[in-house]
Design a protein around this motif. Structure first.
Motif, PDB file in Angstrom:
ATOM      1  N   GLU A  15      22.332  41.154 128.257  1.00  0.00           N
ATOM      2  CA  GLU A  15      21.893  42.008 129.448  1.00  0.00           C
ATOM      3  C   GLU A  15      21.851  43.535 129.124  1.00  0.00           C
ATOM      4  N   GLN A  16      22.044  44.000 128.009  1.00  0.00           N
ATOM      5  CA  GLN A  16      22.287  45.341 127.551  1.00  0.00           C
ATOM      6  C   GLN A  16      20.772  45.743 126.706  1.00  0.00           C
ATOM      7  N   ASN A  17      20.694  47.056 127.292  1.00  0.00           N
ATOM      8  CA  ASN A  17      19.527  47.569 126.603  1.00  0.00           C
ATOM      9  C   ASN A  17      19.810  48.721 125.842  1.00  0.00           C
ATOM     10  N   TYR A  18      19.264  49.012 124.614  1.00  0.00           N
ATOM     11  CA  TYR A  18      19.924  49.918 123.794  1.00  0.00           C
ATOM     12  C   TYR A  18      18.541  50.746 123.383  1.00  0.00           C
ATOM     13  N   ARG A  19      18.604  52.263 123.034  1.00  0.00           N
ATOM     14  CA  ARG A  19      17.821  52.896 122.405  1.00  0.00           C
ATOM     15  C   ARG A  19      18.665  53.445 121.085  1.00  0.00           C
ATOM     16  N   GLY A  20      18.054  53.399 120.166  1.00  0.00           N
ATOM     17  CA  GLY A  20      18.511  53.846 118.745  1.00  0.00           C
ATOM     18  C   GLY A  20      17.728  54.514 117.847  1.00  0.00           C
ATOM     19  N   ILE A  21      18.238  54.950 116.693  1.00  0.00           N
ATOM     20  CA  ILE A  21      17.497  55.592 115.574  1.00  0.00           C
ATOM     21  C   ILE A  21      18.192  54.892 114.253  1.00  0.00           C
ATOM     22  N   ALA A  22      17.532  54.677 113.143  1.00  0.00           N
ATOM     23  CA  ALA A  22      18.039  54.212 111.988  1.00  0.00           C
ATOM     24  C   ALA A  22      17.599  54.942 110.815  1.00  0.00           C
ATOM     25  N   ALA A  23      18.328  55.280 109.545  1.00  0.00           N
ATOM     26  CA  ALA A  23      17.947  55.927 108.327  1.00  0.00           C
ATOM     27  C   ALA A  23      18.650  55.483 107.278  1.00  0.00           C
ATOM     28  N   GLU A  24      18.068  55.372 106.007  1.00  0.00           N
ATOM     29  CA  GLU A  24      18.876  55.251 104.891  1.00  0.00           C
ATOM     30  C   GLU A  24      19.327  56.515 104.444  1.00  0.00           C
ATOM     31  N   LEU A  25      20.525  56.770 104.355  1.00  0.00           N
ATOM     32  CA  LEU A  25      21.116  57.898 103.957  1.00  0.00           C
ATOM     33  C   LEU A  25      22.032  57.791 102.597  1.00  0.00           C
ATOM     34  N   PRO A  26      21.958  58.724 101.872  1.00  0.00           N
ATOM     35  CA  PRO A  26      22.678  58.701 100.560  1.00  0.00           C
ATOM     36  C   PRO A  26      24.196  59.025 100.570  1.00  0.00           C
ATOM     37  N   THR A  27      25.174  58.455  99.908  1.00  0.00           N
ATOM     38  CA  THR A  27      26.616  58.547  99.984  1.00  0.00           C
ATOM     39  C   THR A  27      27.048  59.480  98.709  1.00  0.00           C
ATOM     40  N   GLY A  28      28.317  59.655  98.546  1.00  0.00           N
ATOM     41  CA  GLY A  28      28.796  60.526  97.341  1.00  0.00           C
ATOM     42  C   GLY A  28      29.023  59.564  96.292  1.00  0.00           C
ATOM     43  N   LEU A  29      28.883  58.247  96.399  1.00  0.00           N
ATOM     44  CA  LEU A  29      29.156  57.206  95.296  1.00  0.00           C
ATOM     45  C   LEU A  29      28.131  57.232  94.513  1.00  0.00           C
ATOM     46  N   LEU A  30      28.330  56.959  93.148  1.00  0.00           N
ATOM     47  CA  LEU A  30      27.353  56.942  92.067  1.00  0.00           C
ATOM     48  C   LEU A  30      27.230  55.526  91.886  1.00  0.00           C
ATOM     49  N   THR A  31      25.995  54.966  91.228  1.00  0.00           N
ATOM     50  CA  THR A  31      25.561  53.782  90.811  1.00  0.00           C
ATOM     51  C   THR A  31      26.035  53.703  89.224  1.00  0.00           C
ATOM     52  N   ARG A  32      25.841  52.583  88.727  1.00  0.00           N
ATOM     53  CA  ARG A  32      25.841  52.343  87.240  1.00  0.00           C
ATOM     54  C   ARG A  32      24.964  53.226  86.482  1.00  0.00           C
ATOM     55  N   THR A  33      23.737  53.469  87.330  1.00  0.00           N
ATOM     56  CA  THR A  33      22.590  54.430  86.749  1.00  0.00           C
ATOM     57  C   THR A  33      22.723  55.823  86.769  1.00  0.00           C
ATOM     58  N   GLY A  34      23.848  56.251  87.593  1.00  0.00           N
ATOM     59  CA  GLY A  34      24.189  57.532  87.736  1.00  0.00           C
ATOM     60  C   GLY A  34      23.529  58.058  89.024  1.00  0.00           C
ATOM     61  N   ALA A  35      22.999  57.288  89.644  1.00  0.00           N
ATOM     62  CA  ALA A  35      22.088  57.829  90.946  1.00  0.00           C
ATOM     63  C   ALA A  35      22.931  57.608  92.104  1.00  0.00           C
ATOM     64  N   ARG A  36      22.783  58.278  93.299  1.00  0.00           N
ATOM     65  CA  ARG A  36      23.749  58.051  94.328  1.00  0.00           C
ATOM     66  C   ARG A  36      23.379  56.980  95.132  1.00  0.00           C
ATOM     67  N   SER A  37      24.410  56.418  95.593  1.00  0.00           N
ATOM     68  CA  SER A  37      24.105  54.964  96.115  1.00  0.00           C
ATOM     69  C   SER A  37      23.559  55.370  97.827  1.00  0.00           C
ATOM     70  N   LYS A  38      22.837  54.354  98.407  1.00  0.00           N
ATOM     71  CA  LYS A  38      22.429  54.573  99.758  1.00  0.00           C
ATOM     72  C   LYS A  38      23.011  53.374 100.562  1.00  0.00           C
ATOM     73  N   VAL A  39      23.215  53.740 101.907  1.00  0.00           N
ATOM     74  CA  VAL A  39      23.509  53.009 102.973  1.00  0.00           C
ATOM     75  C   VAL A  39      22.669  52.975 103.925  1.00  0.00           C
ATOM     76  N   ILE A  40      22.499  51.995 104.846  1.00  0.00           N
ATOM     77  CA  ILE A  40      21.587  52.332 106.093  1.00  0.00           C
ATOM     78  C   ILE A  40      22.629  52.380 107.232  1.00  0.00           C
ATOM     79  N   VAL A  41      22.349  53.634 108.088  1.00  0.00           N
ATOM     80  CA  VAL A  41      23.013  53.820 109.197  1.00  0.00           C
ATOM     81  C   VAL A  41      22.182  53.745 110.310  1.00  0.00           C
ATOM     82  N   ALA A  42      22.904  53.247 111.435  1.00  0.00           N
ATOM     83  CA  ALA A  42      22.204  52.957 112.960  1.00  0.00           C
ATOM     84  C   ALA A  42      23.006  53.708 113.940  1.00  0.00           C
ATOM     85  N   VAL A  43      22.354  54.165 114.705  1.00  0.00           N
ATOM     86  CA  VAL A  43      23.245  54.950 115.917  1.00  0.00           C
ATOM     87  C   VAL A  43      22.445  54.341 117.318  1.00  0.00           C
TER      88      VAL A  43
END
Length: 468
Positions: free
Chosen positions: A128-156
């Motif tokens: 019964e709930q209706n939502y409006r939101g946005i989502a994006a793939e954001l970088p973090t401060g953590l590094l992967t094994r290849t040296g690239a910054r890891s990414k996570v998906i954030v939705a609000v």
């Protein structure tokens, strides 16, 4: 068809007012509803983008896995006081890193929106709930094994149930307002139409008083509204034409009755006298000859009146051909030569001309004028016919010396049964319709006829177009 079944102008105007006002109010309501909806969406997007920026800044501060619990606590603290606002953070493999207690996100939809249309508004319903939101793939401060910054998906997301409840209430109020406004506009439109059409109803009431005995009545044009002034003027012109036609018909009927009364009375008297006693065959023959003359006179009169009636209703259509006026006048001179010789009259012709006209009708018109001139000319005078031609017109002037016509009668001499001397009795030489027939023939050919009398000289002038 009964008149009361036809839609009235008042009803049409009322429906027009209601339709126009309802359409305007509905269009205005749609615009306002769209504006309010857009305003709510912009408010939600501002709040969502702010939280998304906070989440991005917090994720960029991650240095190690130990910082994850602290940052999770920061995200949780940032949502204090924001009722209905939900956040979820998960890795590309859909492993949830952080989620608010009541977060209810469709993971697949959010992941697809983050990949294809980041920061674009999306809406969904969960229960019964209706939502409006946005989502994006954001970088973090953590590094992967290849040296690239890891990414996570954030939705609000935020709950928009209160917005939808407001819009439903707003639209319901709008429909009630439109219905009430339509009813009010219909009433006001009906009142305005009734008041605006009051002059038309007054005009109808005024025209109801027009009868055959009151054809002289005219509608007041000055007091009529501008929109009805032309109608009133047209009605007045129609009444004037009807009055003229009615008077002409009344005069015609009176003239017919007056002119036919004398021959009928003569016939009745002669017949009664003949039947009063026995008579010889010669006496009966004499009475029958006298009656035959009266019948011939009545027959000519009826034929002439029939011709005039047709001419006044545009039923006389000339059969045109080229007519030599001099030849026609000379032929008439030969016909009236014996009568002119008895009075010592001289018939003279001057000029020449040709017109396109009906030969028989034109000969009858000229014959009527010549007969009239011979009858009213003094003895031993000249009846003169002058023909003159211009590029567009041909003039026929017939002049005689004798009985003068006062100027006040110049226009009336062409009326039916009119006589300059009212005391003059009916003559057996004519029906009193000759000049009226002549004018009708000239009018049928698109010409004009006039008369002028100076001293003892009277001139009838016919002007005919050379080309019809």
């Amino acid at each position: 068809m009964r008149l009361n079944r036809r839609p009235s102008i008042t009803r049409r105007l009322t429906l027009l007012f209601v339709s126009a006002s309802s359409a305007v109010l509905l269009a205005l309501g749609v615009v306002i509803a769209a504006s309010v909806e857009k305003h709510f969406e912009e408010q939600d997007m501002d709040a969502l983008m702010g939280k998304m920026a906070l989440a991005q800044h917090t994720l960029e501060q991650l240095k190690s896995q130990d910082d994850l619990k602290r940052i999770t606590q920061l995200l949780d603290n940032s949502l204090v006081g924001h009722q209905g606002l939900e956040v979820i953070v998960f890795e590309p493999n859909h492993e949830v890193i952080f989620a608010t207690p009541n977060a209810n996100f469709p993971i697949d939809l959010v992941a697809a929106s983050a990949a294809r249309n980041p920061y674009r508004s999306i809406t969904w319903a969960q229960g019964e709930q209706n939502y409006r939101g946005i989502a994006a793939e954001l970088p973090t401060g953590l590094l992967t094994r290849t040296g690239a910054r890891s990414k996570v998906i954030v939705a609000v997301a935020t709950d928009i149930a209160h917005h939808q409840a407001f819009m439903r209430s707003f639209l319901q109020t709008l429909w009630f307002f439109v219905a009430g406004a339509a009813a009010l506009t219909g009433f006001l439109g009906w009142a305005a139409a009734r008041r605006g059409l009051a002059p038309l109803r007054a005009m109808r009431e005024q025209t109801q008083g027009v009868t055959a005995q009151q054809l002289s009545y005219r509608l007041p044009v000055e007091s009529a509204p501008v929109e009805l002034a032309e109608l009133a003027q047209s009605l007045n012109e129609m009444l004037a034409r009807l009055e003229e036609a009615f008077h002409r018909l009344s005069d015609f009927s009176s003239d017919i009755a007056h002119e036919l009364r004398t021959p009928v009375s003569n016939l009745m008297t002669q017949t009664q006298v003949a039947l009063s006693r026995a008579r010889s065959a010669d006496q009966y023959c004499s009475i029958l000859e006298s009656n035959a003359e009266e019948f011939e006179h009545m027959a000519r009169m009826i034929s002439d009146m029939l011709l005039l009636a047709k001419a006044e209703n545009s039923l006389v259509v000339p059969t045109r051909q080229t007519v030599n006026l001099a030849a026609e006048v000379l032929a008439l001179f030969e016909y009236y030569d014996a009568v002119a010789e008895e009075k010592g009259l001289h018939l003279a012709l001057e000029g020449d001309g040709e017109v396109s006209a009906d030969r028989l009708m034109l000969r009858r018109a000229l014959g009527n004028l010549l007969s009239n001139a011979v009858r009213h000319s003094a003895a031993n005078t000249t009846v003169r016919v002058r023909l003159s031609a211009s590029p567009n017109m041909v003039s026929i002037c017939m002049e005689n010396t004798g009985d003068a016509i006062p100027q006040e009668y110049w226009e009336r001499v062409f009326d039916r049964f009119f006589r300059v001397d009212p005391s003059r009795q009916r003559s057996s030489e004519g029906t009193g319709l000759g000049l009226a027939i002549t004018k009708s023939i000239v009018n049928a050919h698109g010409g004009t006829i006039s008369v002028a009398s100076t001293g003892a000289v009277t001139t009838f002038t016919i002007r005919l177009p050379r080309v019809p």
